[in-house]
Scaffold this motif. Sequence first.
Motif, PDB file in Angstrom:
ATOM      1  N   ARG B 978     -37.693  37.895 -13.929  1.00  0.00           N
ATOM      2  CA  ARG B 978     -37.984  38.930 -14.913  1.00  0.00           C
ATOM      3  C   ARG B 978     -39.408  38.821 -15.464  1.00  0.00           C
ATOM      4  NH1 ARG B 978     -33.796  40.935 -19.462  1.00  0.00           N
ATOM      5  NH2 ARG B 978     -34.991  42.745 -20.048  1.00  0.00           N
ATOM      6  N   TYR B 980     -42.975  39.124 -16.685  1.00  0.00           N
ATOM      7  CA  TYR B 980     -43.895  40.258 -16.601  1.00  0.00           C
ATOM      8  C   TYR B 980     -45.029  40.131 -17.597  1.00  0.00           C
ATOM      9  CZ  TYR B 980     -41.582  42.350 -20.716  1.00  0.00           C
ATOM     10  OH  TYR B 980     -41.070  42.592 -21.952  1.00  0.00           O
ATOM     11  N   SER B1018     -45.229  42.676 -12.420  1.00  0.00           N
ATOM     12  CA  SER B1018     -43.959  41.974 -12.327  1.00  0.00           C
ATOM     13  C   SER B1018     -43.746  41.548 -10.889  1.00  0.00           C
ATOM     14  CB  SER B1018     -42.806  42.869 -12.793  1.00  0.00           C
ATOM     15  OG  SER B1018     -42.652  43.949 -11.913  1.00  0.00           O
ATOM     16  N   VAL B1025     -38.821  46.398 -15.675  1.00  0.00           N
ATOM     17  CA  VAL B1025     -38.406  45.089 -16.196  1.00  0.00           C
ATOM     18  C   VAL B1025     -37.848  45.129 -17.607  1.00  0.00           C
ATOM     19  CG1 VAL B1025     -39.744  43.489 -14.811  1.00  0.00           C
ATOM     20  CG2 VAL B1025     -40.854  44.724 -16.666  1.00  0.00           C
TER      21      VAL B1025
END
Lengths: 492, 1051
Positions: B978, B980, B1018, B1025
Amino acid sequence: MKKIIFIALIAGLLSSCKESFLETTPTTSVSSSSILASVGNAEASINGIHRMMYQQWESSQDMGGYAGMMIAMDAMGEDLVFPVNQYYANSVYKWTVHRSVNALWDFYPYDFMYKVINNANIIVNGIDGITGVQKDKDRVKAEALTYRAWAHFFLVQLYAKRYVAGTTNSQLGVPLMLMSTTVPQPRATVEEVYTQVNKDLDDAIILFAGTTERANKSHLNANVANGIKARVLLAQGNWTAAATAAAAARSGYTLMSNAEYKAGFNSATNPEWIWGSIMATDQTIYFYSYFAFMSYNFNASAVRTCPKCINSLLYAKIAATDVRKGLWHPTEKTGTVKEVVLPTTAFARYNYMNTKFAVVDYTSSVGDVVMMRAAEMYLIEAEAYARAGQDGKAQDALYTLAVNRNSSYVKSTSTGQTLIDEIMVQRRVELWGEGFRFLDLKRLNLPLDRTGANHVVAQMNLATVPVGDKLWQWLIPQKEMDTNPVMVQNEL
Amino acid sequence: MRKLTFLLTCLFLVGVGLVNAQSKSISGKVLSAEDGQPIIGATIKVKGTTVGAITNVDGEFKISLQGDAKNLVVSYVGMTTADVLAQNGMTVKLQADAKMIDEVLVVAYGTAKKSSFTGSASVVSAAKIADRSMSNVTAALEGSTAGVTVSGNSGQPGSGINVRVRGFGSVNASNSPLYIVDGVPYEGAISNISSDDIESMTILKDAASTALYGAKAANGIVVLTTKKGKKEKARVQFKATTGVVSRGLSEQSTVGVNDYMKLSWETLRNSKIYPSTGVAMTSAVAGQWASDNLISGALYMNPYTVGNTAIFSTDGVLNSAAKLKYGNDCNWFDAIERTGIRQDYGMNISGGNDKTQYFFSVGYLNEKGYVISSDFERFNARANVESKVTSYLRTGISINGSRSNSKFARTGSDDNIAFVNPFNFARSMAPIYPIYLHDATTGDYILDALGQKQYDYTSNRATNNGRHVIAETELNNNSYIRQALGVRAFAEISFLKDFKLTLNGAGDFSDYKESVYENTLVGDGAPSGRGQRDFSDSKTWNLNQVLAYEKSFGVHNFAVKAIHESYKYTYQDLYAMRQGLIADGNFELYNFTTTNDVYSYTSEKRTESYLGNFEYNFDNKYYLSANINRSASSKFAKENRWGTFWGIGASWRIDQEKFMKQYSFINSLKLRSSYGQNGNESLLTSTGSEDYFPYQGLYDIQNNGTEAGFWLSSLENKNLSWEKNAQFDVAIEYSLFSRLRGSFEFYNRQSTNLLFSVPLPVSGGVTSIWSNIGTMYNRGFEVMVSVDPVKTKDLVWTVDLTASTNKNEITKMPKNNDGTSKEIISGTKKLSEGHSMYDFWLRQWYGVNPADGSALYYAQDKVTATNQVIIGTDTLTTNVNNARYGYSSSSLPKVQGALTNTVKYKRFDLSFMFTYSLGGKIYDTNYQSLMVASAYGPKHTDILNRWQNVGDITDVPRMDAGQATNFNANSDRFLISRNYLMFKNLTFGYSFPANWMRAIEATDGRIFVSAENLFILSKRKGMNVSESFAGTTSNVYNPSKIVSLGVNFTF
């Protein structure tokens, strides 16, 4: 100054609220405590079950009450053909979702039928404590018992191995719910489930005797209870009793005329209908409707792009003079003459598409849905007698129906398996699309065989399923496995 | 009354006396010591009197000196107050306050100075909101404060975001903070409020400060305060911005036509080489079969100029004669997108004197989203007036109104897989299906009688058959109008010297009118046309009375409050649907023939609270606060309706201690801690809407024809009561060297009596019941650091960094009948003891069998031998129903935060913010559907790595139409990091020189450029995200990038 303070203080204190300020009630529901307050309320809770039969369920359009399950039961057979990929019920046709424990389709019949059973149980166990006219109480209780039997019967046919006549049937059935409870219950044996189903139906038939006639065909009565009993006994291979119950079920109902046969199967006023959902125009369930899948003329994607077709091999067995020959159109796509009148050009045509089911008004999916009719009872009588070796009675029962559909029909002189085969062809043709074929294959221990017909190979996924395969058992939904520690899964 | 008359007479006489006294006129100028610029609006007071003046645009003032008065006191917010000798023509230079400006926080039922506040609160000021392009002001919460996380950043104009404060306190009840607007709970749409009207947003995080709203504040509070007039001359502000709206997140990368066709061919061939039942075909026979059936049995449309069965050879080689027939007409995303325009104009007038202050504003916003037929328009107006009417009475009235109208794209959660959802539709259209009708042989456009291209919704396709999102979006109408009216009024009466009684009344009224028309040509409304209206009306009443007592005895300062509050919310809804359009072009229900559905209903909720608050401080050094609160909610049965909550807090201003004076580098230092309880009653239904009657056993009314009917929908639970949330909080706040500020904080939230929707056996007929069962904690650290690396006369550079952690764990679950703890599976998560509520629970993916390219999952322990594969010591299965479930990390990040840089150089200012997130996983459903092994829909470029030949080592299974469900089943295969970094916001501005402004008699002028959502980095390109806290992706309206140019002027 003092005055002002005094007034202000009073104002502040007075605004404290009465306890009733905190009592609120919804306007879309009634309190569960009022259900057993009167026979009228108890009856309304049975009406609620009638309504469950045509309701939007699970936010999935192919789950329009019981009608959605009827379509699935035929989609899993060989007689209903999906000529092209269509949404929703397609995965049932492919025989994938009922074997996927997390699939909504595996969950839906299970959840639906136990909701019916729970609502029925509250009435069955509570009605005796209500003061009211005994006859009215009896009718309400009899309807509840009939629903409880009907739902258990449907569940055991899907989620358990088939009932084998002449054995102990100790294979696992489904939980037998006779009380409204949240305590997890184990699976009863198939035999136990059938025993209880029979008992409930017998009790109901006794209670129905002497009650006033039902308001309309969406309600249950002794005919319906007998009709369900006939289906149950047929599944159990209890032939002569099945024939007797079937005869009782059709008593008072006549076969429809050929003109009525072509009227679209959408009105409970049909003299042949014993039980059906009756929909009001402002109770439409839109694209969840039976007619949003099975009709030929309602503008749903599932109809427009994928009209439902009959198995070409079965169609070939229908006599040319039979009224039913005209309900399917073998060259509608490839032929130069287009027989079917469609609402718009966006509707696709396929060979063997049906015009059996039609909506009254092509702009609305509203229509009554047939759940039991006299023809089925004649067919049960014919099949049961034939399988019991009473060929003469079987020929008689078959003749009554067959000659009505085809005035040139000559009474069958066949006997034994030949007669049975003839009856089964009649049954497949007569009840096409009405929710029987998968259940018939399973009860008779027949294989699924879609080969050689107009099924699209890339589309159907499975062409054959041998008898005895584990695929015949629906899996217990994962949600039940997760919440019921005494539950046992079927063979994966 | 007699007293009052006397008082007035006295005042009059005093006034006359003043006029007659000797006076001397002084004029002067107030400048900033830092840059020599005039300070506008500085207050000058004659020391020891109430006589005062305010500086004008040039920083100049005039004041009269009476009698023997000699000194002036000159003050301005953020500057040290100067006490100077009055001289005509004087220049006063004010120094910037070296210590942190003591922010005033708006807290429950009042305000507090940040220095003395015992709780945890952060403020987002008007300055941080001013330049940003937001139709919903809560968007400014993202990245503003440690411990505040957001999701659901949607590009749909006018939509909001989801905010969470310090994790997730509840499983089945709401986790959203409570919004307070001008002192009372607000249920309306935040986008009804113009961000230009917001003076500040305060986020209250800890239990001690939220406890005064304890009935509902378990999830923190966001306090929105609107602008008020100041005690200064009238000011008029104008603002205008115009921007360009485009897509802020690209699509995932998908394969082109040739690859797609090859993959589709392969999926058919392989289904015959590896059939699930029956006899396998040889590769050549299967290849021939696939070539023969590719178009007729699977894709239905042939994008090439060669015959349907001549596209591929038996070994899958594309016919060299195959050319694309209409290759430039298959980009559905291009067709649904456009360049949107955003315009935002505002004006306000404010001012006041010692007695009365006023603020009036109007605003207009128009934003057109980057997807066709999605826009939002809002008009708003506000009036805030406060007046100290008499010596003991202060009153105020605030009225605001807004009207919004919007056309919206159908991208809500209900429409995730709807054909009318442009994202869903475009994402599931393979690159071979054209937008317009083409001749099947030549590929030429088929034109209508008027020579126009025609949308193609009649050709057969593998997906979205018979539907056309562009035609439907153009022909249909989805719109709403929302009007809101808010009224706040108060009267504050001071009496007996130290007492104050405040009566507050507030009403928020809004109606929402949604209109839908579905056309007669294509889609759900065809062929007759359908019209729908859904009109709702909501009404909130809030009355509270606050009795306050404040007293100081030397160094002991006390404040006590007693509060009573009652709250009532009513929601009414009327829905109707008709079909059968009569005359074209008129979409009113009157113009349809048949009624499909009509209903109306009303829902209500009410709460009542009694609260007590006690505050004490010793010498402004040691602070103590305590509160108690007893609240009732109509959501619970009479017997269990009332809940009692309490909280305590303490703080120590270490910098005020004598022994600290030697450390001159310490500007401020504070240690604080609090503990308290809050309640939660916001139960949510499975669809996320509020459950107003959760304790009641109910039968839903469902009539059978005209006969009354109802069926059981919920079971009664009279024991249901408040969910409790206890929070401990400890923090240190500091300001050092006049250039380093921040805080370090730890919190521990303990949720007990969780409002749990406990699943029941499906066979019982009711699938769940509400119960107060279970406990859960959220704990974490929050760091905020603010540094000024450069701080000179011309250049000031400030860096703000926030970071926060949250660990969420369920410690107690409901029990099964046999005494074991329940484990509840819901979607991709399983709730069980020892795990977070956002831990993924998925089938365990092993990989791809090199022998046949089938998907392999780790097998369950008790597994039949069927479909079993043993590789090394691992028992695997090719049947997903046999696959083992397991925990596979969590969707929750380990650390989240933001980095903001603010640079001011002379008249230029630049600010840019990055938000970041580290740790946690995303379950990428959008990617999963691009990886399906059948011909259904477009394919992700990753699928080019699929298994093709015996021995291939890969993690993408073979293409196989018959195994698509099995191979592409939900499993941990689709989890991805995940992490980012988001370039959230950038603002670059230039303030016009004062002499330019003087030319037009303005005090201030500025031009600026601002941009939102510049880019997202990401792990996978095009992945949304921050769509949901649960870490899943769906067909929502992806965030938009907005670049605006704006000016504002103050007169």
